[in-house]
Write a protein that holds these residues in place. Structure first.
Motif, short mmCIF file in Angstrom:
data_model
loop_
_atom_site.label_atom_id
_atom_site.label_comp_id
_atom_site.label_asym_id
_atom_site.label_seq_id
_atom_site.Cartn_x
_atom_site.Cartn_y
_atom_site.Cartn_z
N HIS A 138 1.06 -1.44 0.24
CA HIS A 138 0.33 0.12 -0.27
C HIS A 138 0.46 1.22 0.23
O HIS A 138 0.57 2.69 -0.49
CB HIS A 138 -0.72 -0.17 1.42
CG HIS A 138 -1.17 1.87 1.48
ND1 HIS A 138 -2.66 1.95 0.29
CD2 HIS A 138 -1.38 1.96 2.76
CE1 HIS A 138 -2.65 3.11 0.43
NE2 HIS A 138 -2.39 3.37 1.58
N LEU A 139 2.23 0.88 0.79
CA LEU A 139 2.98 2.26 0.51
C LEU A 139 3.44 2.15 -0.49
O LEU A 139 4.17 3.38 -1.14
CB LEU A 139 4.17 2.13 1.76
CG LEU A 139 3.57 2.21 3.02
CD1 LEU A 139 4.48 2.49 4.60
CD2 LEU A 139 2.93 3.98 3.21
N VAL A 140 3.73 1.73 -1.91
CA VAL A 140 4.79 1.47 -2.66
C VAL A 140 3.49 2.27 -3.43
O VAL A 140 4.00 2.95 -4.42
CB VAL A 140 4.60 -0.28 -3.06
CG1 VAL A 140 4.98 0.46 -4.77
CG2 VAL A 140 5.77 -0.60 -2.66
N GLU A 141 2.06 1.47 -3.44
CA GLU A 141 0.38 2.83 -4.26
C GLU A 141 0.74 4.34 -3.65
O GLU A 141 1.01 5.56 -4.63
CB GLU A 141 -0.44 1.86 -4.18
CG GLU A 141 -0.67 0.90 -3.76
CD GLU A 141 -0.82 0.29 -6.23
OE1 GLU A 141 -0.96 2.16 -6.25
OE2 GLU A 141 -0.54 -0.46 -6.66
N ARG A 142 1.38 4.62 -2.47
CA ARG A 142 1.31 5.78 -2.03
C ARG A 142 2.56 6.28 -2.99
O ARG A 142 2.82 7.74 -3.03
CB ARG A 142 0.78 6.15 -0.88
CG ARG A 142 -0.06 5.78 -0.03
CD ARG A 142 -0.56 6.12 1.19
NE ARG A 142 -2.21 5.97 1.83
CZ ARG A 142 -2.38 7.24 2.33
NH1 ARG A 142 -1.79 8.16 1.65
NH2 ARG A 142 -3.76 6.85 2.17
N LEU A 143 3.84 5.81 -3.46
CA LEU A 143 5.27 6.22 -3.53
C LEU A 143 4.56 6.88 -5.12
O LEU A 143 5.23 7.82 -4.79
CB LEU A 143 5.93 4.99 -3.44
CG LEU A 143 7.45 5.01 -4.03
CD1 LEU A 143 7.95 6.60 -3.18
CD2 LEU A 143 7.72 4.67 -3.96
N HIS A 144 3.60 6.51 -5.08
CA HIS A 144 3.01 6.28 -6.78
C HIS A 144 1.62 7.27 -7.23
O HIS A 144 1.00 7.65 -7.86
CB HIS A 144 3.44 5.75 -7.82
CG HIS A 144 4.16 4.59 -7.44
ND1 HIS A 144 5.67 4.92 -8.85
CD2 HIS A 144 4.97 3.63 -7.51
CE1 HIS A 144 6.75 4.08 -8.60
NE2 HIS A 144 5.97 3.66 -7.62
N THR A 145 1.13 8.09 -5.79
CA THR A 145 0.18 8.81 -5.79
C THR A 145 1.02 10.29 -5.17
O THR A 145 1.23 10.02 -4.28
CB THR A 145 -0.88 8.52 -5.13
OG1 THR A 145 -0.87 7.17 -5.92
CG2 THR A 145 -1.79 8.82 -5.16
N PRO A 146 0.52 10.83 -6.70
CA PRO A 146 1.33 12.41 -6.08
C PRO A 146 0.83 13.32 -4.36
O PRO A 146 -0.68 12.90 -4.33
CB PRO A 146 0.62 13.66 -6.84
CG PRO A 146 0.43 12.81 -7.84
CD PRO A 146 -0.25 11.42 -7.84
#
Length: 282
Positions: A138-146
């Motif tokens: 989930h944090l990786v998803e956040r990493l790719h979300t501005p």
């Protein structure tokens, strides 16, 4: 305006006693709290740590989760009139299984804040499986979300002010990227210290198997040296008025010693007075 901290009760965990305090009660099961924290009084609410994902995930570590409906993060925040979307920042002392399991409950315009080295540690395999896949993915998803994730480099930058009265600082203990969150309250500095301290009684007040004056005992779960762990605990005792770990009730500190225990808010009333150890004959 002085800030205040509300303690959020995410449920309990049953685990082996020596995991918490080095060498204590090997093979015996101990039940501990799992807390998060809500910082109020500033421009917007801040949450520190989000607990574990569900009871089943704790079984991957041979532990038992005891999380019920009232412990859900939405319900804990609602007790203080806060909705998930009201929270501007979610800060993590570190990313272990019982600290970052509910980030996906927050919208992507709530920014998750962590020390960059902790993200690196989470994928290094050094403390696997304490960093479970769904939480880190989930944090990786956040990493790719501005705007959804914010990194600090606290070992290099030194302390960073997140907002007036809230300062992030490298803990230099427990995990490679753990951080402490300092909060300025009406009664002095309070520090949310994650798992640098697990158990005040057996690590600090009456430290297990310790006979030296002013010495502390380490936890049974850390990545660095025992000297480093002891130093990090002593630094906390000599720099903050209140200490708030995730698995024990908050404590009040005077002159480097625990003098009282609090309950579910800091500042708040002392629920238990702690008498200092007398190392010298009267």
């Amino acid at each position: 305006m002085p800030l205040e901290i509300k303690v959020l009760d995410y449920g309990d965990i049953e685990l082996e006693s020596s995991f918490l305090v080095l060498g204590r009660g090997c093979g015996r099961v101990k039940r501990v709290y799992t807390y998060g924290f809500l910082i109020l009084g500033g421009q917007y609410p801040i949450v520190v740590d989000t607990g574990y994902r569900d009871n089943a995930i704790m079984e991957s570590l041979g532990m038992r989760g005891l999380q019920f409906h009232e412990n859900m993060i939405e319900n804990q925040l609602a007790r203080h009139g806060v909705r998930m979307g009201d929270v501007r920042f979610v800060c993590h002392t570190h990313l272990h299984i019982d600290h970052a399991g509910k980030d996906d409950h927050f919208p992507m315009n709530t920014t998750v804040v962590l020390n960059r080295r902790e993200m690196e540690c989470s994928v290094s395999g050094l403390m696997h499986p304490q960093y479970p896949k769904p939480d880190i993915m989930h944090l990786v998803e956040r990493l790719h979300t501005p705007g959804a994730l914010r990194f600090e480099d606290l070992e290099l930058s030194g302390p960073i002010e997140l907002m007036p009265g809230v300062v992030l600082e490298a803990a230099n203990a427990h995990t490679d990227g753990s951080m402490n969150v300092h909060v300025e309250t009406a009664e002095g500095r309070a520090t949310i210290c994650g798992d640098v301290i697990y158990d005040f009684q057996d690590q600090i007040i009456e430290p297990y198997h310790i006979t030296f004056a002013s010495e502390v005992q380490v936890t049974g779960n850390h990545i660095g040296s025992k000297r480093g762990e002891k130093a990090a605990i002593k630094k906390l005792l000599n720099s903050s008025k209140f200490l708030l770990p995730v698995h024990d009730k908050p404590a009040k500190v005077e002159q480097g010693q625990i003098v009282g225990r609090l309950d579910m808010a800091v500042p708040g009333p002392i629920s238990q007075t702690v008498h200092r150890r007398n190392w010298f004959p009267a």
